[in-house]
Motif scaffolding. Structure first.
Motif, mmCIF file in Angstrom:
data_model
loop_
_atom_site.group_PDB
_atom_site.id
_atom_site.type_symbol
_atom_site.label_atom_id
_atom_site.label_comp_id
_atom_site.label_asym_id
_atom_site.label_seq_id
_atom_site.Cartn_x
_atom_site.Cartn_y
_atom_site.Cartn_z
ATOM 1 N N ALA A 258 35.097 43.337 44.076
ATOM 2 C CA ALA A 258 35.526 43.582 45.458
ATOM 3 C C ALA A 258 35.442 42.306 46.295
ATOM 4 N N ARG A 259 34.342 41.570 46.122
ATOM 5 C CA ARG A 259 34.216 40.312 46.875
ATOM 6 C C ARG A 259 35.342 39.348 46.499
ATOM 7 N N SER A 260 35.674 39.333 45.225
ATOM 8 C CA SER A 260 36.754 38.429 44.778
ATOM 9 C C SER A 260 38.086 38.859 45.395
ATOM 10 N N ALA A 261 38.312 40.168 45.460
ATOM 11 C CA ALA A 261 39.570 40.655 46.056
ATOM 12 C C ALA A 261 39.649 40.209 47.516
ATOM 13 N N LEU A 262 38.509 40.261 48.208
ATOM 14 C CA LEU A 262 38.490 39.850 49.618
ATOM 15 C C LEU A 262 38.782 38.353 49.743
ATOM 16 N N LEU A 263 38.101 37.552 48.923
ATOM 17 C CA LEU A 263 38.263 36.097 49.028
ATOM 18 C C LEU A 263 39.647 35.631 48.587
ATOM 19 N N LEU A 264 40.322 36.440 47.802
ATOM 20 C CA LEU A 264 41.672 36.048 47.367
ATOM 21 C C LEU A 264 42.741 36.682 48.242
ATOM 22 N N ASN A 418 37.280 27.401 30.681
ATOM 23 C CA ASN A 418 36.338 26.707 29.804
ATOM 24 C C ASN A 418 35.161 27.620 29.516
ATOM 25 N N ALA A 419 34.257 27.129 28.682
ATOM 26 C CA ALA A 419 33.162 27.986 28.212
ATOM 27 C C ALA A 419 32.169 28.340 29.316
ATOM 28 N N GLY A 420 32.297 27.733 30.483
ATOM 29 C CA GLY A 420 31.486 28.164 31.624
ATOM 30 C C GLY A 420 31.754 29.623 31.972
ATOM 31 N N LEU A 421 32.948 30.092 31.618
ATOM 32 C CA LEU A 421 33.324 31.487 31.913
ATOM 33 C C LEU A 421 32.604 32.492 31.021
ATOM 34 N N ALA A 422 31.965 31.983 29.965
ATOM 35 C CA ALA A 422 31.237 32.894 29.084
ATOM 36 C C ALA A 422 29.929 33.274 29.761
ATOM 37 N N THR A 423 30.042 34.059 30.807
ATOM 38 C CA THR A 423 28.878 34.480 31.592
ATOM 39 C C THR A 423 29.168 35.854 32.186
ATOM 40 N N ALA A 424 28.121 36.664 32.329
ATOM 41 C CA ALA A 424 28.310 38.037 32.782
ATOM 42 C C ALA A 424 29.002 38.076 34.136
ATOM 43 N N GLY A 425 29.995 38.913 34.242
ATOM 44 C CA GLY A 425 30.656 39.134 35.525
ATOM 45 C C GLY A 425 31.919 38.332 35.730
ATOM 46 N N SER A 426 32.207 37.357 34.848
ATOM 47 C CA SER A 426 33.413 36.557 35.113
ATOM 48 C C SER A 426 34.671 37.412 34.938
ATOM 49 N N GLY A 427 34.604 38.408 34.067
ATOM 50 C CA GLY A 427 35.742 39.323 33.915
ATOM 51 C C GLY A 427 35.925 40.190 35.159
ATOM 52 N N ASP A 428 34.822 40.559 35.802
ATOM 53 C CA ASP A 428 34.914 41.356 37.036
ATOM 54 C C ASP A 428 35.646 40.553 38.117
ATOM 55 N N VAL A 429 35.402 39.262 38.127
ATOM 56 C CA VAL A 429 36.076 38.401 39.110
ATOM 57 C C VAL A 429 37.582 38.365 38.830
ATOM 58 N N LEU A 430 37.937 38.263 37.555
ATOM 59 C CA LEU A 430 39.369 38.271 37.214
ATOM 60 C C LEU A 430 40.018 39.565 37.720
ATOM 61 N N THR A 431 39.334 40.683 37.502
ATOM 62 C CA THR A 431 39.869 41.966 37.971
ATOM 63 C C THR A 431 40.095 41.934 39.482
ATOM 64 N N GLY A 432 39.133 41.373 40.203
ATOM 65 C CA GLY A 432 39.265 41.298 41.661
ATOM 66 C C GLY A 432 40.422 40.401 42.089
ATOM 67 N N ALA A 451 46.760 35.390 38.297
ATOM 68 C CA ALA A 451 45.313 35.632 38.321
ATOM 69 C C ALA A 451 44.637 34.993 37.114
ATOM 70 N N VAL A 452 45.259 35.113 35.955
ATOM 71 C CA VAL A 452 44.655 34.572 34.735
ATOM 72 C C VAL A 452 44.596 33.042 34.815
ATOM 73 N N TYR A 453 45.685 32.450 35.259
ATOM 74 C CA TYR A 453 45.746 30.982 35.375
ATOM 75 C C TYR A 453 44.743 30.489 36.422
ATOM 76 N N LEU A 454 44.718 31.185 37.562
ATOM 77 C CA LEU A 454 43.872 30.784 38.681
ATOM 78 C C LEU A 454 42.392 30.923 38.338
ATOM 79 N N HIS A 455 42.036 32.002 37.682
ATOM 80 C CA HIS A 455 40.653 32.265 37.263
ATOM 81 C C HIS A 455 40.156 31.110 36.378
ATOM 82 N N GLY A 456 40.976 30.704 35.415
ATOM 83 C CA GLY A 456 40.595 29.596 34.534
ATOM 84 C C GLY A 456 40.568 28.273 35.286
ATOM 85 N N ALA A 457 41.560 28.083 36.172
ATOM 86 C CA ALA A 457 41.625 26.823 36.931
ATOM 87 C C ALA A 457 40.412 26.697 37.846
ATOM 88 N N ALA A 458 39.948 27.829 38.377
ATOM 89 C CA ALA A 458 38.753 27.804 39.234
ATOM 90 C C ALA A 458 37.549 27.341 38.413
#
Ligand SMILES: NC(=O)C1=CN([C@@H]2O[C@H](COP(=O)(O)OP(=O)(O)OC[C@H]3O[C@@H](n4cnc5c(N)ncnc54)[C@H](O)[C@@H]3O)[C@@H](O)[C@H]2O)[C@@H](O)CC1
Ligand SMILES: Nc1ncnc2c1ncn2[C@@H]1O[C@H](COP(=O)(O)OP(=O)(O)O)[C@@H](O)[C@H]1O
Ligand SMILES: [K+]
Length: 497
Positions: A258-264, A418-432, A451-458
């Motif tokens: 939800a926070r990600s949806a707001l910030l985007l 990158n492998a920094g995304l291998a952390t709990a919750g990063s998929g929830d951010v993509l959904t948002g 969203a997929v490109y932006l999530h990785g670029a972030a």
């Protein structure tokens, strides 16, 4: 992953072979061009490095490319050792000719290599012709070369990597650079390929290659939607996003989305938490409106269900409501697990008229396809295509080199992240992020790729800033994505973003 050049079609090895046949029949010297392209890259890597170049040549045309590189590097004044254990007569005609030209120029062929102090190692063992895991002497060469400290340039693809799937069935070369020929192959860009290729370059050998169904995901894939906000707008202009999830112990997942949806950029964001003891307010992000989950389908213009949803009776009830929602719907995490487990919910998904977006990681994809995660990973493109077809949805199959398959069958491979995304919750951010774009009226065909490109670029931007990969947190992704999205819009509108 850094790609040079950035965009272009992705072709399977069968498609590449058919192009090769056509040009070879017309007398185009493809192997010479491939060797020329690779030797230019080799000379760039060799700048400032003294010493001898080691070329490991395999039994096929990839080995032939290696012989051309050997000849051209020698002509450029470098000392070169070529290792090849097959007889010339056993090699295909073009490779045999390349070997002969090398020998006629005074080059030697030796059966093995010693020492470790190479200015550069050229991996010309296997290309698109790999049939099984390397074994015997080839497996041994690969293991030895992976221990060296020298730069390794792989020709066409790292030997041992499957060009079509990105799976390395056994030992594979870990290259510092890969120069691929004619077109991108799927295996360079996903799964083990993301790890093995190093800096990846493409040389088209001056062939014109028609677009196939698959593309590298770039900004251009969704650029038409990167428009500045109208001044005369209000919060209603940017939609009502709703997130349903957050059962006991998993409230954070829904809040991250939800926070990600707001910030985007979603105009209003509602959260429906299943935990009966959940807080009434997100004190970090008080802009979020916490409401009973059953109300969200009535007030939202785009919905996401799944982050922290759980698989309780209450979750199934919310799923039934959400699947009846008439706007765009994102299904993630336990929403996907519930679909996989319920023959009752599946038709409700496939019969939806509005767009559905599915965001499985490989284990969720495996449940949806009733197979093992290893089978999904063995051919990620095929798995993603099948999910999209079976569930009539736009699908991202997550993981290094995420695959996007749109409902019309178009495929993209994403190379940001990158492998920094291998952390709990990063998929929830993509959904948002997907949800935010859908709420703002983006078509799902553009929202999901963006969203997929932006999530990785972030994640890449955070990495560049020294935040990660170790310890990058999901909560840091959305502010980084917000900065990027605003910058992209601003760049494209001459600063009016
Ligand atoms: N003449 C052409 O068509 C061109 C081919 N090119 C190069 O040629 C490559 C494809 O050539 P090929 O089709 O000959 O295939 P490769 O050279 O990739 O390998 C095939 C050879 O390796 C053997 N092999 C495969 N897997 C093995 C394993 N696990 N253990 C032991 N041996 C194994 C096969 O039996 C065959 O002899 C491309 O990747 C590219 O590098 C380029 O030069 C462009 C032009
Ligand atoms: N090694 C990696 N390289 C690139 N992207 C990754 C890597 N590991 C994870 N990701 C990305 O991070 C996200 C993880 O999503 P998911 O597994 O659903 O996490 P969670 O359920 O904890 O939110 C996906 O977008 C995935 O593509
Ligand atoms: K190779």
């Amino acid at each position: 992953m850094h790609l040079n050049p950035a965009a272009g079609p992705i072709l399977t090895s069968a498609e590449i072979r058919s192009i090769e046949r056509q040009y070879l029949a017309a007398g185009v010297p493809l192997m010479e061009r491939a060797g020329q392209a690779a030797s230019e890259v080799a000379l760039r890597i060799l700048e400032g490095r003294s010493g001898c170049v080691l070329i490991l040549a395999g039994p096929g045309n990839n080995g032939g490319d290696g012989f051309v590189v050997a000849r051209l590097l020698r002509e450029a004044g470098r000392e070169v050792v070529v290792v090849c254990t097959v007889e010339a007569e056993q090699m295909p005609a073009d490779a045999r000719a390349a070997r002969l030209a090398w020998q006629q120029a005074g080059g030697q062929v030796v059966p093995d290599f010693l020492g470790s102090n190479w200015a550069l190692v050229v991996d010309a063992i296997f290309g698109i012709g790999l049939k099984r895991a390397p074994e015997g002497r080839y497996a041994e060469w690969i293991a030895r070369l992976n221990q060296l400290n020298s730069p390794v340039l792989s020709l066409d693809l790292p030997s041992g990597l499957d060009a079509d799937t990105g799976r390395a069935p056994g030992v594979a070369v870990r290259a510092s650079h890969t120069v691929s020929f004619i077109a991108w192959k799927p295996g360079l860009l996903t799964h083990d390929g993301s790890e093995l290729c190093g800096e990846l370059m493409l040389n088209t050998l001056d062939l014109s290659v028609a677009d196939s169904g698959a593309q590298v995901l770039t900004l251009a894939s969704f650029a038409p939607r990167l428009k500045p906000r109208a001044s005369n707008s209000h919060k209603g202009t940017f939609g009502q996003a709703g997130v349903i999830g957050g059962a006991v112990g998993m409230v954070g997942a829904a809040l991250l989305s939800a926070r990600s949806a707001l910030l985007l950029g979603a105009g209003r964001v509602y959260v429906g938490l299943l935990d009966p003891l959940a807080p009434m307010l997100d004190i970090v992000q008080p802009e979020l409106m916490l409401r009973p989950p059953g109300d969200l389908h009535l007030i939202c213009s785009a919905l996401a269900i799944g982050p922290g949803l759980g698989q309780s009776e209450a979750a199934v009830l919310q799923m039934k409501r959400a699947l009846g929602f008439t706007g765009p719907l994102v299904l993630d995490a336990d929403a996907l697990n519930l679909i996989a487990a319920s023959s009752n919910l599946q038709p409700r998904l496939t019969q939806r008229d509005a767009p559905s977006v599915l965001t499985p990681h490989p284990a969720e994809a495996a449940r949806l396809l009733q197979c093992a995660p290893s089978e999904v990973q063995a051919d990620r493109l095929a798995a993603c295509r099948e999910l999209s077809r079976r569930y009539r949805a736009h699908v991202v199959l997550k993981g290094a080199g995420s695959i996007v398959c749109l409902a019309d069958g178009r495929l993209f491979i994403n190379v940001t992240g990158n492998a920094g995304l291998a952390t709990a919750g990063s998929g929830d951010v993509l959904t948002g992020i997907v949800l935010a774009l859908l709420a703002q009226g983006w078509e799902a065909e553009l929202a999901l790729p963006c969203a997929v490109y932006l999530h990785g670029a972030a994640a890449d931007a955070l990495l560049e800033a020294g935040i990660g990969p170790i310890g990058m947190t999901a909560g840091e992704l959305a502010p980084a994505a917000r900065r990027l999205l605003n910058a992209w819009v601003s760049e494209r509108s001459g600063g009016r973003g």
